[in-house]
Design a protein around this motif. Structure first.
Motif, PDB file in Angstrom:
ATOM      1  N   ASP A  61      -8.370  -2.466   1.255  1.00 52.08           N
ATOM      2  CA  ASP A  61      -9.254  -3.569   1.638  1.00 52.08           C
ATOM      3  C   ASP A  61      -8.727  -4.329   2.856  1.00 52.08           C
ATOM      4  N   GLY A  62      -7.479  -4.097   3.229  1.00 51.91           N
ATOM      5  CA  GLY A  62      -6.953  -4.690   4.463  1.00 51.91           C
ATOM      6  C   GLY A  62      -7.683  -4.176   5.696  1.00 51.91           C
ATOM      7  N   ASP A  80       0.845  -1.195   0.000  1.00 51.65           N
ATOM      8  CA  ASP A  80       0.000   0.000   0.000  1.00 51.65           C
ATOM      9  C   ASP A  80       0.883   1.249   0.000  1.00 51.65           C
ATOM     10  N   ASP A  83      -3.275   0.590  -3.477  1.00 50.04           N
ATOM     11  CA  ASP A  83      -3.035  -0.770  -2.982  1.00 50.04           C
ATOM     12  C   ASP A  83      -2.521  -1.578  -4.168  1.00 50.04           C
ATOM     13  N   ASP A 111      -3.945  -8.735   5.668  1.00 45.61           N
ATOM     14  CA  ASP A 111      -3.423  -7.973   4.531  1.00 45.61           C
ATOM     15  C   ASP A 111      -2.796  -6.688   5.078  1.00 45.61           C
TER      16      ASP A 111
HETATM   17 CA    CA Z   1      -4.890  -5.124  -0.176  1.00 43.83          CA
END
Ligand code: CA
Length: 251
Positions: free
Chosen positions: A200-201, A22, A37, A239
């Protein structure tokens, strides 16, 4: 408008990954917050996400120094699209020139605070923008992902959404094709608004109700960013997790 903006960002590798792919940056003078990302082998994901945020920032900076103020919302949107297109092309070219960068790409989400009391939100992929206003959380972006497409088509029940196997499969990204289409929208800005950009982590690990609770809690901006990252890691940290907060203040 008499509004000022405060920023706080934090990026963490999480609990399982070796690399942090990221990238995040903000520029108060430009009124820009941006997060990406990346994906790709070895360190290519890091390269792609870093190229994306820096190209867009540098491009917007050049455009602003060359463009007489005040400029309109449409002008700024067009500039943002052009800068992103240039970033996309640079990543695409690097991926096709350097074998170790083959297949790299990146999501992008950015917030640009326009002079007319509007905020522009642009994105490609599954990195998201949210707004907390009067205690309520609203998602301002719609993921470009296989999961979102299936949900939109009415193909998944709520139970199936939770166990969907391809949740990280994105349908739009920078660097993958020679052009990219951004979703670009603008919203009114109120004093007290709090904007969140995230990878999205965060959203795979922390649900919206908990994100809302953290953002609505008392405490300073850096503390809220830390808490969001802590919650993602506490819930598994599968993540990289990155958050960038922008708060609208009145002096
Ligand atoms: Ca990710």
């Amino acid at each position: 408008m008499g509004m000022t903006y405060a920023f706080a960002g934090l990026s963490d590798v999480g609990r399982l990954r070796q690399n942090n792919e990221d990238s995040v940056l903000w520029d108060s003078a430009l009124g820009l917050a941006i997060l990406a990302d990346g994906m790709g082998g070895y360190n290519a994901g890091e390269v792609a996400s870093r190229m994306a945020v820096e190209h867009v920032r540098d491009g917007l900076h050049r455009w602003q120094t060359q463009t007489p103020r005040p400029y309109g919302l449409r002008q700024l949107k067009r500039a943002l699209a052009t800068c992103t297109d240039e970033a996309n092309r640079a990543i695409f070219d690097a991926a096709h020139t350097n074998p170790s960068y083959a297949g790299m790409g990146t999501t992008l989400v950015c917030l640009s605070l326009a002079e007319e009391g509007r905020v522009i939100v642009a994105h490609a992929g599954d990195s998201r923008a949210y707004r907390l206003r009067d205690g309520a959380l609203t998602q301002l972006t719609r993921d470009h992902s296989l999961l979102q497409e299936q949900v939109d088509a009415g193909l998944l029940t709520p139970e199936q959404v939770h166990v969907f196997g391809y949740r990280n499969f994105i349908t739009r990204a920078l660097g993958v094709e020679d052009t990219v289409v951004l979703d670009i929208h603008d919203f009114d800005v109120n004093p007290g608004d709090l904007y969140l950009l995230c990878s999205d982590g965060l959203t795979d690990m922390v649900d919206d109700a908990d994100i809302q609770a953290v953002l609505a809690s008392s405490g300073d901006l850096p503390g809220k960013a830390r808490t969001l990252v802590e919650w993602a890691n506490r819930n598994g940290g599968r993540d990289n997790v990155t958050v960038l907060l922008t708060e609208v203040q009145t002096p």
